[in-house]
Design an enzyme around this catalytic site. Structure first.
Site, PDB file in Angstrom:
ATOM      1  N   TYR A 210       2.794  -9.276  -6.903  1.00 43.07           N
ATOM      2  CA  TYR A 210       1.947  -9.207  -5.883  1.00 43.07           C
ATOM      3  C   TYR A 210       2.543  -8.502  -4.620  1.00 43.07           C
ATOM      4  CZ  TYR A 210      -1.852 -10.001  -2.431  1.00 43.07           C
ATOM      5  OH  TYR A 210      -2.558  -9.803  -1.304  1.00 43.07           O
ATOM      6  N   LYS A 214       2.000  -4.796  -2.825  1.00 48.38           N
ATOM      7  CA  LYS A 214       1.584  -4.502  -1.424  1.00 48.38           C
ATOM      8  C   LYS A 214       2.740  -3.514  -0.722  1.00 48.38           C
ATOM      9  CE  LYS A 214      -2.337  -6.253  -1.641  1.00 48.38           C
ATOM     10  NZ  LYS A 214      -3.635  -5.639  -1.555  1.00 48.38           N
TER      11      LYS A 214
END
Ligand SMILES: NC(=O)c1ccc[n+]([C@@H]2O[C@H](COP(=O)([O-])OP(=O)(O)OC[C@H]3O[C@@H](n4cnc5c(N)ncnc54)[C@H](OP(=O)(O)O)[C@@H]3O)[C@@H](O)[C@H]2O)c1
Length: 332
Positions: A210, A214
């Site tokens: 994750y 980003k």
């Protein structure tokens, strides 16, 4: 990029504990706004604010039209405004769905003021969709394909309405500062490397995936902003591309389980509504006009510096590589 540094951790704690996003008051009168992942979480609350602030049309994109209609009803009931929200289908796990959505935008909309690319996921396991790891496909590849396909409509809108600066914001995260992006050490395409299964011997680190997603999104966003043509009048990009960190918020993204996680959530997390306020702020026309938000990372409702590593020689080289590698995969 070496994972969480003391500076990044303390900045995150300070933001969570000391900054309370105020209620947005910027006008969205006459505007057309798209919010991806608008059926729940931050996206739905952001849509509600934008409807309340006077938008003419708010398109919420959803994977399930049934869930979308429920969200639409909720927003209409809360705001007392009907016939503003439209529910459009978009599934970021297929490129075909992204292309169909963008085609509908280009055919149906004469004006597009703001896009909040909010839909995203946090993985638990390694899964492939259309040959790419699901988080990379959803949070990075499809999100960026959509941005590229919507830019012509945003540019057209900017030219037709010279007093406006359309905005596209990517919902990013402070966790990009915790990324390690080990895949940059491979000589092959970074995105392809991230889609190689860890195999049975190595565990898949969903949390780090994750964070990496980003960071990739932010690096690409900065390059995308530089690629936007300039207005001959203002010498600024005709479309404002930026990235926003909503902060750690209660939503469906990660369900806190265990005593430590539940306590952290109680002490630190923003409500879904508070997080959504930051998304609304990131695309507010008055803010875009008065602040230098081109290619910016917006945190606590103001332009802030993203991970310091991005400014290093390696960070800049990685940014160029991410731009090239993503575009190669997207065929751009
Ligand atoms: N919550 C936080 O603390 C936090 C912090 C920083 C950044 N963010 C970012 O904020 C954004 C919104 O997240 P949230 O916290 O509101 O989470 P959420 O409640 O889980 O909402 C995520 C939204 O994304 C949609 N989505 C997920 N996968 C999709 C796909 N393949 N195609 C289309 N839509 C998809 C979901 O649709 P379904 O309902 O159909 O699953 C849902 O509408 C994400 O980009 C997240 O990374 C969140």
């Amino acid at each position: 990029m070496s994972g969480p540094t003391p500076a990044a951790v303390s900045a995150l704690l300070r933001s969570q504990l000391c900054f309370h996003p105020p209620l947005p008051t910027s006008s969205f009168k006459d505007q057309t706004v798209i919010i991806t992942g608008g059926n729940t979480g931050l996206g739905r609350e952001a849509a509600m604010h934008i409807v309340r602030l006077g938008a003419a049309k708010v398109i919420i994109s959803v994977r399930s039209l049934v869930k979308g209609e429920v969200a639409k009803e909720y927003i209409e009931k809360e705001t007392g405004r009907k016939d503003v929200v439209e529910v459009w289908e978009l599934d970021l796990s297929t490129s075909e769905s992204v292309r169909a959505f963008a085609k509908r935008v280009s055919e149906d909309l004469v004006r597009l003021d703001a896009v909040i690319e909010n839909a995203g996921m946090w993985p638990k396991t390694f899964e492939l969709v259309e040959s790419h790891e699901a988080t990379i496909k959803t949070n990075v590849l499809s999100t960026l394909l959509l941005a590229n396909l919507l830019i012509p409509t945003l540019l057209k809108s900017a030219k037709a309405n010279p007093s406006t600066t359309p905005v596209l914001t990517f919902v990013d995260s402070a966790l990009h500062k915790f990324a390690t992006l080990k895949a940059r050490r491979t000589s092959s395409n970074i995105i392809t490397a991230l889609s190689t299964s860890p195999g049975v011997t190595k565990a898949f680190d969903g949390d780090m995936r994750y964070n990496d997603s980003k960071l990739l999104l932010l690096l690409y966003a900065q390059k995308l902003s530089e690629s936007i043509p300039l207005s001959p009048e203002t010498n600024k990009p005709l479309v404002c591309i930026n990235a926003v960190n909503p902060g750690y918020c209660i939503s469906g993204l990660v369900v806190a389980s265990g005593f430590a996680a539940r306590t952290a959530e109680k002490v630190m997390a923003r409500s879904t509504d508070e997080g959504a306020r930051t998304l609304v702020d990131a695309v507010a026309a008055d803010k875009v006009r008065t602040e230098e938000r081109w290619g910016a990372y917006i945190d606590d409702m103001r332009v802030q510096k993203p991970a310091a590593w991005i400014e290093t020689k390696e960070g800049q080289e990685t940014k160029e590589r991410v731009w090239r590698d993503v575009n190669e995969i997207l065929g751009l």
